[in-house]
Structure formats: structure tokens, C-alpha cells
Design an enzyme around this catalytic site. Structure first.
Site, short mmCIF file in Angstrom:
data_model
loop_
_atom_site.label_atom_id
_atom_site.label_comp_id
_atom_site.label_asym_id
_atom_site.label_seq_id
_atom_site.Cartn_x
_atom_site.Cartn_y
_atom_site.Cartn_z
N GLY A 130 0.85 -1.19 0.00
CA GLY A 130 0.00 0.00 0.00
C GLY A 130 0.88 1.24 0.00
O GLY A 130 1.29 1.71 -1.06
N SER A 131 1.24 1.71 1.21
CA SER A 131 2.13 2.87 1.30
C SER A 131 3.47 2.56 0.65
O SER A 131 4.07 3.40 -0.02
CB SER A 131 2.36 3.24 2.77
OG SER A 131 1.16 3.72 3.33
N TRP A 155 -7.93 -2.35 -3.71
CA TRP A 155 -8.35 -0.95 -3.56
C TRP A 155 -8.46 -0.27 -4.91
O TRP A 155 -8.05 0.88 -5.07
CB TRP A 155 -7.39 -0.15 -2.66
CG TRP A 155 -7.04 -0.84 -1.39
CD1 TRP A 155 -5.78 -1.16 -0.96
CD2 TRP A 155 -7.93 -1.28 -0.37
NE1 TRP A 155 -5.84 -1.78 0.26
CE2 TRP A 155 -7.14 -1.87 0.64
CE3 TRP A 155 -9.33 -1.25 -0.22
CZ2 TRP A 155 -7.70 -2.44 1.78
CZ3 TRP A 155 -9.88 -1.83 0.93
CH2 TRP A 155 -9.07 -2.39 1.90
N GLN A 279 -23.20 32.66 20.29
CA GLN A 279 -21.80 32.94 19.96
C GLN A 279 -20.96 31.65 19.88
O GLN A 279 -20.08 31.53 19.01
CB GLN A 279 -21.20 33.89 21.00
CG GLN A 279 -19.89 34.47 20.57
CD GLN A 279 -19.28 35.37 21.60
OE1 GLN A 279 -19.19 35.01 22.78
NE2 GLN A 279 -18.87 36.56 21.19
N PHE A 339 -25.59 19.59 13.94
CA PHE A 339 -26.93 19.05 13.69
C PHE A 339 -27.49 18.32 14.94
O PHE A 339 -28.63 17.85 14.91
CB PHE A 339 -26.90 18.05 12.53
CG PHE A 339 -27.12 18.65 11.16
CD1 PHE A 339 -26.20 19.53 10.61
CD2 PHE A 339 -28.25 18.32 10.42
CE1 PHE A 339 -26.39 20.06 9.33
CE2 PHE A 339 -28.46 18.84 9.14
CZ PHE A 339 -27.52 19.72 8.60
N GLY A 340 -26.65 18.17 15.96
CA GLY A 340 -27.09 17.47 17.17
C GLY A 340 -27.46 16.03 16.83
O GLY A 340 -26.88 15.41 15.95
N GLU A 364 -4.81 7.47 -2.22
CA GLU A 364 -3.79 8.19 -3.01
C GLU A 364 -2.62 8.65 -2.13
O GLU A 364 -2.08 9.74 -2.30
CB GLU A 364 -4.41 9.32 -3.82
CG GLU A 364 -5.25 8.72 -4.95
CD GLU A 364 -5.75 9.72 -5.97
OE1 GLU A 364 -4.99 10.63 -6.33
OE2 GLU A 364 -6.90 9.57 -6.42
N GLY A 365 -2.26 7.76 -1.18
CA GLY A 365 -1.18 8.06 -0.25
C GLY A 365 -1.77 8.56 1.05
O GLY A 365 -2.40 9.62 1.08
#
Ligand code: CAA
Length: 404
Positions: A130-131, A155, A279, A339-340, A364-365
Site C-alpha cells: 500500500g504505502s 483498492w 456565539q 446538527f445534534g 492516493e497516499g
């Protein structure tokens, strides 16, 4: 309106916004639920001449650059992150041909992608690679006028619907990552199979699949650039061009979630006043807006660097990906919070943004890999700077009195 954009760029942005509102938003929840590919959206993209905008004009594309690609991905992702990547992954899949293909390969594959008639996917990652992309195991062996591929890929975003695949395989296993070559392969090739589809948390309308190659024979001229062992470099150059697109997907998700959060908090009333008028809520939204704007400037600046072929494009592409995707995760999570309890339910559109955002920090990394790219780049830059400067650090004399 962003005054810093050219007329052409604003035109792309406006067309993408229209596609997002007319074709994407009405189907986003349904596609998320069913996992269906957005075929009707593809028709909209064709209608608005947005397919293949990144493909050179001589191959039937729009001849636009990564900045315009990012503007379109951002607008689509405001409405649905899955559609954003379903679009952008065609650029990821075709960049190996654009940066490394022969004229014949470009003529054969790019016009169909530009018209939106052919979809494409990028096959680099594997179960154990992968990586560490250079550790891949799929092999390509030359046999007369053919290459024979054996192995598997993981993937593969878009693989479930793609007609064409850019595939990375070891043609010289003795040379490790320097023995990787890049190939183009068509879906109906014998010995090539589309395997398991992943049951993903987000971007559910894009089929992410495994791929298999069993004695899969492709013509000798499927080797990208016609030269062996250019694959790893090709993949890295491709990712430099594609990573701002992931950053733009994240940016669009963050912007879309922010807009929903503004609407919800202004309409929702508690303690006899709109939630937005508190606020504490405004401060949250102010931070979200600031982070989004900072991400936008970095994404556009990285995309411009790629378009200009700037020497620091890898670093900027990685920076934009890290910053925009971390921002998207934070902003979409905060939007759910605003949105709680409703934010936690699928009746409302907001939880999808959070699910879609997560993958942008991974694919993509991973963002850890991006930090590695940035770390290497700044170390190299510093080494060059230090060579040209007589750098020394003044130390305080040992007997200096504090404040003296
Ligand atoms: N452009 C051109 N060449 C480059 C380059 C670049 N950006 N980066 C590296 N190279 C060249 C180097 O110059 C070096 O060349 P030599 O062999 O001639 O010396 C060679 O490539 C190896 O470079 P590194 O030493 O940096 O390689 P590394 O093994 O240390 O790997 C890495 C570096 C950054 C970690 C790289 O492996 C990487 O980017 N990993 C992540 C891969 C990734 O993003 N995968 C996701 C793919 S997308 C996907 O799978 C899902 C999907 O469909 C969306």
C-alpha cells in the site's frame, strides 16, 4: 465569485456547479444507499462537456490543467463525495498515459475517456503493498509479442465499471521497485478478473474492487512508453498530479457540509432563538469557514504549481492533500455536531459527508505518506539552502546575565 480565477476556469466551475445541482444532489442519497454507479451523472457531465477536461486537446479533451480539474471536483463533491471521486479517478487512471504513453497509446485510449465513453482505473496497490508502493508483487513476463501478467490488485477505485486500467507490475523482479513497468489493459482481456467489491464506509457509489491476473496476455505494445522499468516513476508523477484532486474532493466535502451546517443552525430554534445566533455556535462556524478558505488557497496553489511544472510540485501536492483532507474530517465532524442528534441519523444529509471525508485522509497516499513526502522535500530544500549560506547559530555567551 473568485476573481483570481481566469474566465475559462470560472466557466468550468460554473458548469460543474450546475451539474452538481441538477444531476448530483437529487441522486446522492439514493446512490449512497444502493451503491449504484452514477450513470445519470455521467450523462450530465457529457452534456456539460466536462468529461476529460484534463486530456490534451489533440486527443479530444478540454486541454485544461489540474487547477480546472480541482475546480470541477470541488463542485461535484459539494453535493456528493462519491461522485467527486468517480469523476477524479478517471484523471488518476489516465495520467499514466498522458505523462508516459506513446503517441499511439494516447491516440488509442484518450479520446474515448475524453468523451466519457470509456472509464479508467489506476491499479497500483496490492494486499501487501500500500504505502510501500515499490514492494508490489504482480509480475509481467515477456513472451514473444506479448506480456503475461500474474498477480492481484487491491483498492481499485472505479474498477467495477472501468473499461481500461493502467496497471503496474514487475517486469524485472530482480530490480525491486526499479523493475516496475506500467501497462494499459482492457477489461475484456482473458485472464483478467474483477474480484470482490469492498463494502465501504463512504463514497459508496464508486465500486472499489480487487483485480486478478492469471496468465493474462496483453500485446507487447501495452507497455506504457514502450520502455521497461519506468513504472515507479510514472506512478509517482501520476500521484503528484492527482493528489490535488483528492484535496479538492475534501475541500468540496468540507464546503458542502459547512453550507448544510449554516442552513441547519439558522433554521433550528432553541431557547427562543436561532441556534446560529449563539456565539459558541458562530465561533465553531467561523473556525470551519476559516479552515475551508485556507484549504482552498493551498489546493489552488498546489494545482497551479503542478500546471506550471514547478520543481516543488510534489511537496505542494502533498501539503494540499494533508491540509484539505484533515480539514474535511474536522469540518464534517463539527457539522454533524451542529446538527445534534439529527446529525447522527441518515434522514439528514450530513453524516454522509463525514463518512465520505474519511477516505480522503487514506487513499492516493495516506496522510502519513504525504508528511513523509513533505519531510523529505523540506530536508532537501534545507540542504541546498545550507550549501549556499554560511549558516551559523549564535550562542549566548556563557556568562550572560538573564535580562542583562
Ligand atoms: N516524481 C518522479 N520521480 C519520483 C517521485 C516523483 N514525485 N518520487 C520519487 N521518485 C523517484 C525517485 O527519484 C527514485 O528514483 P531512482 O530509483 O531513480 O532513485 C524512485 O522514484 C524511488 O523514490 P523513493 O526513494 O522516494 O521511493 P520510496 O520507496 O521511498 O517511496 C513513497 C516513496 C512516497 C512512500 C511512495 O512509495 C508513495 O507515494 N507511496 C504511497 C503510494 C500511494 O499513494 N498509493 C495509493 C495509490 S491510489 C490507490 O491505490 C487507490 C485508488 O485507486 C484511488
Amino acid at each position: 465569485m473568485d476573481e483570481s480565477l481566469s474566465k475559462e476556469s470560472r466557466d468550468y466551475q460554473e458548469r460543474a456547479r450546475e451539474v452538481a445541482e441538477k444531476f448530483v444532489r437529487p441522486v446522492a442519497a439514493e446512490l449512497d444507499r444502493t451503491g449504484e454507479y452514477g450513470w445519470s451523472v455521467l450523462e450530465g457531465l457529457k452534456q456539460y462537456e466536462l468529461t476529460g477536461l484534463w486530456i490534451p486537446k489533440e486527443y479530444g479533451g478540454g486541454g485544461a490543467g489540474v487547477l480546472d480539474l480541482c475546480l470541477v471536483v470541488e463542485q461535484l463533491s459539494r453535493a456528493c463525495g462519491g461522485i467527486g471521486v468517480a469523476y477524479a479517478v478517471n484523471a488518476l487512471g489516465s495520467f499514466p498515459i498522458i505523462v508516459g504513453g506513446t503517441d499511439e497509446q494516447k491516440e488509442k485510449y484518450l479520446p474515448g475517456i475524453a468523451k466519457g465513453e470509456k472509464l479508467i482505473a489506476f491499479a497500483l496497490s496490492e494486499k501487501a503493498s500500500g504505502s510501500d508502493a515499490g514492494s508490489l508483487r504482480t509480475v509481467a513476463e515477456r513472451d514473444g509479442e506479448e506480456w503475461v501478467l500474474n498477480g492481484e490488485k487491491k483498492w481499485n477505485t472505479n474498477g467495477g465499471v472501468a473499461h481500461v486500467f493502467t496497471v503496474f507490475a514487475l517486469s524485472r523482479p530482480d530490480r525491486g521497485r526499479r523493475g516496475i513497468s506500467a501497462f494499459v489493459l482492457e477489461r475484456d482481456t482473458p485472464g483478467f478478473t474483477i474480484g470482490k467489491r469492498e463494502d465501504t464506509m463512504g463514497i459508496r457509489c464508486v465500486p472499489v474492487v480487487e483485480l486478478g491476473f492469471k496468465d493474462c496476455r496483453i500485446p507487447a505494445d501495452s507497455l506504457l512508453s514502450g520502455v521497461e522499468c519506468q513504472g515507479f516513476k510514472n506512478a509517482m508523477m501520476t500521484l503528484d498530479r492527482a493528489r490535488p484532486g483528492v484535496a479538492a474532493q475534501a475541500l468540496g466535502l468540507a464546503q458542502g457540509a459547512f453550507e448544510w451546517a449554516m442552513r441547519y443552525t439558522s433554521e433550528r430554534t432553541q431557547f427562543g432563538q436561532s441556534v446560529l445566533s449563539f456565539q459558541a455556535i458562530q465561533f465553531m462556524l467561523a473556525d470551519m469557514a476559516t479552515q475551508i478558505e485556507a484549504a482552498r488557497q493551498l489546493v489552488y496553489s498546489a494545482a497551479r504549481a503542478v500546471d506550471a511544472g514547478a520543481s516543488n510540485m510534489s511537496k505542494l501536492a502533498a501539503m494540499s492533500k494533508v491540509f484539505a483532507t484533515d480539514t474535511a474530517m474536522k469540518v464534517t465532524t463539527d457539522a454533524v455536531q451542529l446538527f445534534g442528534g439529527y446529525g447522527f441519523c441518515k434522514d439528514y444529509p450530513i453524516e454522509k459527508y463525514m463518512r465520505d471525508a474519511k477516505i480522503t485522509q487514506i487513499y492516493e497516499g495516506t496522510n502519513q505518506v504525504q508528511r513523509l513526502v513533505i519531510g523529505r522535500a523540506i530536508t532537501k530544500e534545507y540542504a541546498q539552502l545550507a550549501q549556499n549560506l554560511d549558516v551559523h547559530i549564535e550562542h549566548f555567551p556563557e556568562d550572560a546575565e538573564p535580562g542583562g
